[in-house]
Motif scaffolding. Sequence first.
Motif, PDB file in Angstrom:
ATOM      1  N   SER A  75       0.823  -1.201   0.000  1.00 50.56           N
ATOM      2  CA  SER A  75       0.000   0.000   0.000  1.00 50.56           C
ATOM      3  C   SER A  75       0.858   1.252   0.000  1.00 50.56           C
ATOM      4  CB  SER A  75      -0.916   0.019   1.227  1.00 50.56           C
ATOM      5  OG  SER A  75      -0.142   0.152   2.402  1.00 50.56           O
ATOM      6  N   GLY A  76       2.031   1.162   0.655  1.00 50.02           N
ATOM      7  CA  GLY A  76       2.910   2.316   0.739  1.00 50.02           C
ATOM      8  C   GLY A  76       2.346   3.437   1.580  1.00 50.02           C
ATOM      9  N   LEU A  77       1.295   3.137   2.316  1.00 51.58           N
ATOM     10  CA  LEU A  77       0.617   4.176   3.085  1.00 51.58           C
ATOM     11  C   LEU A  77       0.740   3.975   4.589  1.00 51.58           C
ATOM     12  CD1 LEU A  77      -2.684   4.369   1.004  1.00 51.58           C
ATOM     13  CD2 LEU A  77      -0.736   5.910   0.878  1.00 51.58           C
ATOM     14  N   SER A  78       0.465   2.767   5.043  1.00 54.70           N
ATOM     15  CA  SER A  78       0.357   2.536   6.478  1.00 54.70           C
ATOM     16  C   SER A  78       1.670   2.159   7.149  1.00 54.70           C
ATOM     17  CB  SER A  78      -0.685   1.433   6.746  1.00 54.70           C
ATOM     18  OG  SER A  78      -1.926   1.793   6.208  1.00 54.70           O
ATOM     19  N   LEU A  79       2.420   1.225   6.548  1.00 59.15           N
ATOM     20  CA  LEU A  79       3.631   0.698   7.171  1.00 59.15           C
ATOM     21  C   LEU A  79       4.882   1.356   6.589  1.00 59.15           C
ATOM     22  CD1 LEU A  79       4.863  -1.399   9.115  1.00 59.15           C
ATOM     23  CD2 LEU A  79       4.876  -3.007   7.203  1.00 59.15           C
ATOM     24  N   LYS A  80       5.724   1.852   7.466  1.00 58.21           N
ATOM     25  CA  LYS A  80       6.966   2.480   7.022  1.00 58.21           C
ATOM     26  C   LYS A  80       8.128   2.025   7.912  1.00 58.21           C
ATOM     27  CE  LYS A  80       4.753   6.687   5.237  1.00 58.21           C
ATOM     28  NZ  LYS A  80       5.025   6.394   3.810  1.00 58.21           N
ATOM     29  N   ILE A  81       9.329   2.049   7.337  1.00 61.41           N
ATOM     30  CA  ILE A  81      10.528   1.674   8.081  1.00 61.41           C
ATOM     31  C   ILE A  81      11.503   2.851   8.054  1.00 61.41           C
ATOM     32  CG2 ILE A  81      12.473   0.068   8.222  1.00 61.41           C
ATOM     33  CD1 ILE A  81      10.804  -2.013   6.882  1.00 61.41           C
ATOM     34  N   LYS A 153      13.655   1.062  12.895  1.00 59.92           N
ATOM     35  CA  LYS A 153      12.363   0.926  13.556  1.00 59.92           C
ATOM     36  C   LYS A 153      11.265   0.984  12.501  1.00 59.92           C
ATOM     37  CE  LYS A 153      11.468   5.851  14.445  1.00 59.92           C
ATOM     38  NZ  LYS A 153      11.157   6.871  15.481  1.00 59.92           N
ATOM     39  N   ALA A 154      10.053   0.590  12.875  1.00 57.26           N
ATOM     40  CA  ALA A 154       8.916   0.613  11.961  1.00 57.26           C
ATOM     41  C   ALA A 154       7.762   1.366  12.609  1.00 57.26           C
ATOM     42  CB  ALA A 154       8.483  -0.802  11.607  1.00 57.26           C
ATOM     43  N   THR A 155       6.908   1.935  11.784  1.00 52.41           N
ATOM     44  CA  THR A 155       5.699   2.589  12.276  1.00 52.41           C
ATOM     45  C   THR A 155       4.514   2.106  11.448  1.00 52.41           C
ATOM     46  OG1 THR A 155       5.914   4.499  10.788  1.00 52.41           O
ATOM     47  CG2 THR A 155       6.960   4.663  12.971  1.00 52.41           C
ATOM     48  N   LEU A 156       3.336   2.130  12.062  1.00 56.48           N
ATOM     49  CA  LEU A 156       2.118   1.705  11.373  1.00 56.48           C
ATOM     50  C   LEU A 156       1.008   2.692  11.708  1.00 56.48           C
ATOM     51  CD1 LEU A 156       0.725  -0.534   9.659  1.00 56.48           C
ATOM     52  CD2 LEU A 156       0.022  -1.572  11.825  1.00 56.48           C
ATOM     53  N   LYS A 157       0.387   3.243  10.670  1.00 60.94           N
ATOM     54  CA  LYS A 157      -0.702   4.196  10.854  1.00 60.94           C
ATOM     55  C   LYS A 157      -2.039   3.563  10.496  1.00 60.94           C
ATOM     56  CE  LYS A 157       1.839   8.506  10.029  1.00 60.94           C
ATOM     57  NZ  LYS A 157       1.891   9.754   9.228  1.00 60.94           N
ATOM     58  N   ASP A 158      -3.121   4.174  11.001  1.00 62.11           N
ATOM     59  CA  ASP A 158      -4.436   3.736  10.564  1.00 62.11           C
ATOM     60  C   ASP A 158      -4.716   4.365   9.202  1.00 62.11           C
ATOM     61  OD1 ASP A 158      -5.024   6.359  11.054  1.00 62.11           O
ATOM     62  OD2 ASP A 158      -6.359   5.985  12.746  1.00 62.11           O
ATOM     63  N   LYS A 163      -3.842   7.944  13.774  1.00 60.77           N
ATOM     64  CA  LYS A 163      -3.239   7.185  14.859  1.00 60.77           C
ATOM     65  C   LYS A 163      -2.027   6.424  14.338  1.00 60.77           C
ATOM     66  CE  LYS A 163      -7.513   6.587  17.500  1.00 60.77           C
ATOM     67  NZ  LYS A 163      -8.435   5.608  18.109  1.00 60.77           N
ATOM     68  N   GLU A 164      -1.047   6.220  15.192  1.00 66.65           N
ATOM     69  CA  GLU A 164       0.191   5.564  14.781  1.00 66.65           C
ATOM     70  C   GLU A 164       0.798   4.804  15.952  1.00 66.65           C
ATOM     71  OE1 GLU A 164       3.501   7.319  12.071  1.00 66.65           O
ATOM     72  OE2 GLU A 164       4.162   7.707  14.125  1.00 66.65           O
ATOM     73  N   ILE A 165       1.314   3.620  15.651  1.00 66.94           N
ATOM     74  CA  ILE A 165       2.069   2.878  16.653  1.00 66.94           C
ATOM     75  C   ILE A 165       3.494   2.702  16.141  1.00 66.94           C
ATOM     76  CG2 ILE A 165       0.114   1.653  17.661  1.00 66.94           C
ATOM     77  CD1 ILE A 165       0.808  -0.764  15.965  1.00 66.94           C
ATOM     78  N   GLU A 166       4.419   2.532  17.057  1.00 66.45           N
ATOM     79  CA  GLU A 166       5.834   2.435  16.719  1.00 66.45           C
ATOM     80  C   GLU A 166       6.415   1.154  17.284  1.00 66.45           C
ATOM     81  OE1 GLU A 166       9.669   4.988  18.067  1.00 66.45           O
ATOM     82  OE2 GLU A 166       8.166   6.126  16.931  1.00 66.45           O
ATOM     83  N   SER A 167       7.311   0.545  16.548  1.00 63.69           N
ATOM     84  CA  SER A 167       7.933  -0.702  16.987  1.00 63.69           C
ATOM     85  C   SER A 167       9.085  -0.432  17.946  1.00 63.69           C
ATOM     86  CB  SER A 167       8.469  -1.469  15.774  1.00 63.69           C
ATOM     87  OG  SER A 167       9.637  -0.839  15.270  1.00 63.69           O
ATOM     88  N   ASN A 168       9.705  -1.503  18.362  1.00 60.92           N
ATOM     89  CA  ASN A 168      10.957  -1.401  19.097  1.00 60.92           C
ATOM     90  C   ASN A 168      12.049  -0.870  18.171  1.00 60.92           C
ATOM     91  OD1 ASN A 168      10.480  -4.040  17.760  1.00 60.92           O
ATOM     92  ND2 ASN A 168      12.608  -4.403  18.296  1.00 60.92           N
ATOM     93  N   VAL A 169      13.136  -0.400  18.718  1.00 61.60           N
ATOM     94  CA  VAL A 169      14.275   0.071  17.917  1.00 61.60           C
ATOM     95  C   VAL A 169      15.310  -1.044  17.851  1.00 61.60           C
ATOM     96  CG1 VAL A 169      16.136   1.754  17.727  1.00 61.60           C
ATOM     97  CG2 VAL A 169      13.884   2.479  18.525  1.00 61.60           C
ATOM     98  N   LEU A 170      15.641  -1.454  16.630  1.00 61.91           N
ATOM     99  CA  LEU A 170      16.566  -2.552  16.403  1.00 61.91           C
ATOM    100  C   LEU A 170      17.949  -1.998  16.061  1.00 61.91           C
ATOM    101  CD1 LEU A 170      16.771  -5.686  16.000  1.00 61.91           C
ATOM    102  CD2 LEU A 170      16.248  -5.270  13.594  1.00 61.91           C
ATOM    103  N   THR A 171      18.966  -2.490  16.735  1.00 63.13           N
ATOM    104  CA  THR A 171      20.339  -2.060  16.473  1.00 63.13           C
ATOM    105  C   THR A 171      21.068  -3.126  15.658  1.00 63.13           C
ATOM    106  OG1 THR A 171      20.446  -0.795  18.540  1.00 63.13           O
ATOM    107  CG2 THR A 171      22.531  -1.380  17.500  1.00 63.13           C
TER     108      THR A 171
END
Length: 330
Positions: A75-81, A153-158, A163-171
């Motif tokens: 979709s290129g809209l909701s999930l981003k890295i 890290k990743a984020t996901l929007k509605d 609204k948006e949630i954020e993942s953990n931060v991966l090193t």
Amino acid sequence: MAIHDLRWVCATAVALCIVNAAMAAPEPGSLESLTLKISVEQTDLLPMEPVQVAISLANETDRPVLARTYFTAKSGLSLKIFFSTEDGPFKEVSPADWPVGLVEQIDAKGITFAPGWKHALTAILYRAQTADADKVDVWWRYLLPSPGTCRIKATLKDLDGKKEIESNVLTIKAREPVGEDAQAYAFLKNLQVRKDKDARGRLIAYSSFLMSSGSPEVEAKQEEFLSKFPNSRYARYLYYTLGNKYSWGKGDGGIQRGLEYLEKAGGYKDFFPAPKALGYLVEACVKQGNLEKARQHLATLQEKFPESVSAHVAAHYVQQASSDVKGAAE
């Protein structure tokens, strides 16, 4: 039982039913109740090497969640890295290879995520967009251009983008290359500052050198790389990339060389494109009408990666081809 006791029991039962119904009912717009995680299996990385990450979305609560979101990168809209070098600011990543994620139909009411629901997808991260658009071949830069650390890290929007949630931060860390890997790394670094031009006089971009092959000029450089550093860790990606290209009759390498490259790429251990390489090898053999060879490669694929998507897809190709041969014989 007294009448007032009966009324109390009925009232209590109704109240419990209301409470239970409220607990079971999903909460509209509760995207924040879902958990987004990002992880990586590769622990031994070199600079400029592609990274495959797994991104999962889960309902870890004990109740249904109703959220209007689309957990798929297509979709290129909701999930981003996003990535960050060391402690710098996060910038959005352009994944080199997004697979299809959750493709459930989304209506106006959204999707109900049941307790315990979980879905995961993978992405190959290779380069990241920067603001240096005015510089030659720097608009796309490597995630890990040199030994060191980066954060992802990743984020996901509605679907409304509210609204948006954020993942953990991966090193993720890249170590210093040694031996033939060090020589290959020096070759790759030199490509980033070259100003070669194609037949039309346009500058050649080498920023996706290991994962894609477009122009004849880039292909020639990739073959030069393999001739000089055939046993380097980086060479695995070019065997996979060029093997897939050649096996379908594209480029100047020839189909036979493509099959050889794919077989080599599929034989590496701890190499995330290996299942795809073997899957492409099976498909290419089917296309050539060599079912015996296709079955041999399929057996190898199923033995090494029995749960992979490539194994299931390749099995379908072989089964379909076998049915077509049988039908033609009858």
